[in-house]
Design a protein around this motif. Structure first.
Motif, PDB file in Angstrom:
ATOM      1  N   ILE A  37      19.616  46.955  -2.946  1.00 52.79           N
ATOM      2  CA  ILE A  37      19.517  48.296  -2.357  1.00 52.79           C
ATOM      3  C   ILE A  37      18.695  49.127  -3.324  1.00 52.79           C
ATOM      4  O   ILE A  37      19.102  49.346  -4.464  1.00 52.79           O
ATOM      5  N   TRP A  38      17.517  49.592  -2.886  1.00 48.88           N
ATOM      6  CA  TRP A  38      16.549  50.140  -3.830  1.00 48.88           C
ATOM      7  C   TRP A  38      16.217  51.618  -3.610  1.00 48.88           C
ATOM      8  O   TRP A  38      15.182  52.098  -4.041  1.00 48.88           O
ATOM      9  N   ASP A  39      17.089  52.363  -2.985  1.00 48.89           N
ATOM     10  CA  ASP A  39      16.880  53.801  -2.827  1.00 48.89           C
ATOM     11  C   ASP A  39      18.204  54.509  -3.043  1.00 48.89           C
ATOM     12  O   ASP A  39      19.263  54.013  -2.611  1.00 48.89           O
ATOM     13  N   SER A  40      18.162  55.661  -3.692  1.00 45.40           N
ATOM     14  CA  SER A  40      19.418  56.327  -4.056  1.00 45.40           C
ATOM     15  C   SER A  40      20.233  56.767  -2.855  1.00 45.40           C
ATOM     16  O   SER A  40      21.466  56.680  -2.880  1.00 45.40           O
ATOM     17  N   LEU A  41      19.576  57.232  -1.794  1.00 49.06           N
ATOM     18  CA  LEU A  41      20.345  57.608  -0.602  1.00 49.06           C
ATOM     19  C   LEU A  41      20.973  56.380   0.048  1.00 49.06           C
ATOM     20  O   LEU A  41      22.108  56.436   0.540  1.00 49.06           O
ATOM     21  N   LEU A  80      20.554  48.869  -6.847  1.00 50.05           N
ATOM     22  CA  LEU A  80      21.906  48.312  -6.847  1.00 50.05           C
ATOM     23  C   LEU A  80      21.860  46.928  -6.230  1.00 50.05           C
ATOM     24  O   LEU A  80      21.358  46.743  -5.122  1.00 50.05           O
ATOM     25  N   LYS A  81      22.384  45.945  -6.963  1.00 51.46           N
ATOM     26  CA  LYS A  81      22.372  44.563  -6.505  1.00 51.46           C
ATOM     27  C   LYS A  81      23.814  44.071  -6.390  1.00 51.46           C
ATOM     28  O   LYS A  81      24.640  44.329  -7.273  1.00 51.46           O
ATOM     29  N   GLY A  82      24.102  43.384  -5.284  1.00 52.67           N
ATOM     30  CA  GLY A  82      25.456  42.893  -5.086  1.00 52.67           C
ATOM     31  C   GLY A  82      25.552  42.009  -3.872  1.00 52.67           C
ATOM     32  O   GLY A  82      24.552  41.410  -3.449  1.00 52.67           O
TER      33      GLY A  82
END
Length: 209
Positions: free
Chosen positions: A65-69, A58-60
């Motif tokens: 942010i590169w881990d699902s948790l 997720l980029k923003g």
């Protein structure tokens, strides 16, 4: 706020499904970027988005942010009114525990029953460690439903991060024709009736593999 979610193939990428459902649950607007997996250039293309070359990413405005948790916790903080985690303290603690167990466990199930939404056939034989994983998952679901599921058909009544985490498991159990107790089978059906899951599923079924 502008979000970009980087995912892999919808038919195969269980972790991408988790991240995608999390963003859908948040209600945030986002751009979806799909990087096909299992290709010669996959690793290089994913490195353009993530230091681990894994999905989801997720980029923003908070960066990458590169881990699902981590994605789950970020979205829960960023959109507190949505209640991605259960609002009850005890329920929230249990939801975090079951998600953490899913995040780090069930290796036998992952190895022997990889997510394949286009599959509709049982394994010729099921290894004992896979059976143990399935038994643990069924017990875990039953515990969540018994303690906190009175408000609806999801693990904690209303749909939450926990359901996003176990949606790929529900997919595996159905794809591989696993026979389940009635309450677990009902929960799998709940996941399949979840509108967001259905949108992903329909896209996955159309993918060329």
């Amino acid at each position: 706020m502008s979000l970009e979610l980087v995912i892999g193939n919808k038919n195969y990428s269980s972790w991408s499904l988790r991240g995608w459902l999390l963003v859908e649950l948040s209600g945030a607007a986002y751009q979806e970027t799909l990087v096909p997996l299992f290709r010669a250039d996959t690793h290089a293309r994913l490195l353009e988005h993530s230091p681990t070359a894994k999905v989801p990413v997720l980029k923003g405005d908070a960066g990458v942010i590169w881990d699902s948790l981590a994605i789950a916790e970020y979205l829960a903080e960023r959109f507190p009114d949505v209640a991605l985690w259960p609002r009850d303290v005890a329920a929230r603690a249990m939801a975090r525990s079951v998600c953490a167990e899913m995040h780090s466990g069930f290796g036998a199930l992952r190895s022997h029953m990889p997510m394949d939404m286009q599959r509709n056939a049982p394994l010729a034989s099921v290894a004992d460690d896979v059976k143990q994983d399935i038994q643990r998952i069924v017990a875990l679901w039953a515990g969540c439903r018994e303690r906190f599921g009175q408000g609806g058909p999801y693990l904690f009544g209303q749909v939450s991060i926990a359901d996003a985490y176990f949606a790929p498991v529900a997919s595996r159990l159905r794809s591989y024709g696993v026979q389940l107790p009635a309450d677990a089978a009902a929960y799998v059906e709940t996941i399949y009736q979840w509108p967001a899951f259905q949108r992903w599923l329909q896209a996955a079924l159309k993918e060329k593999t």
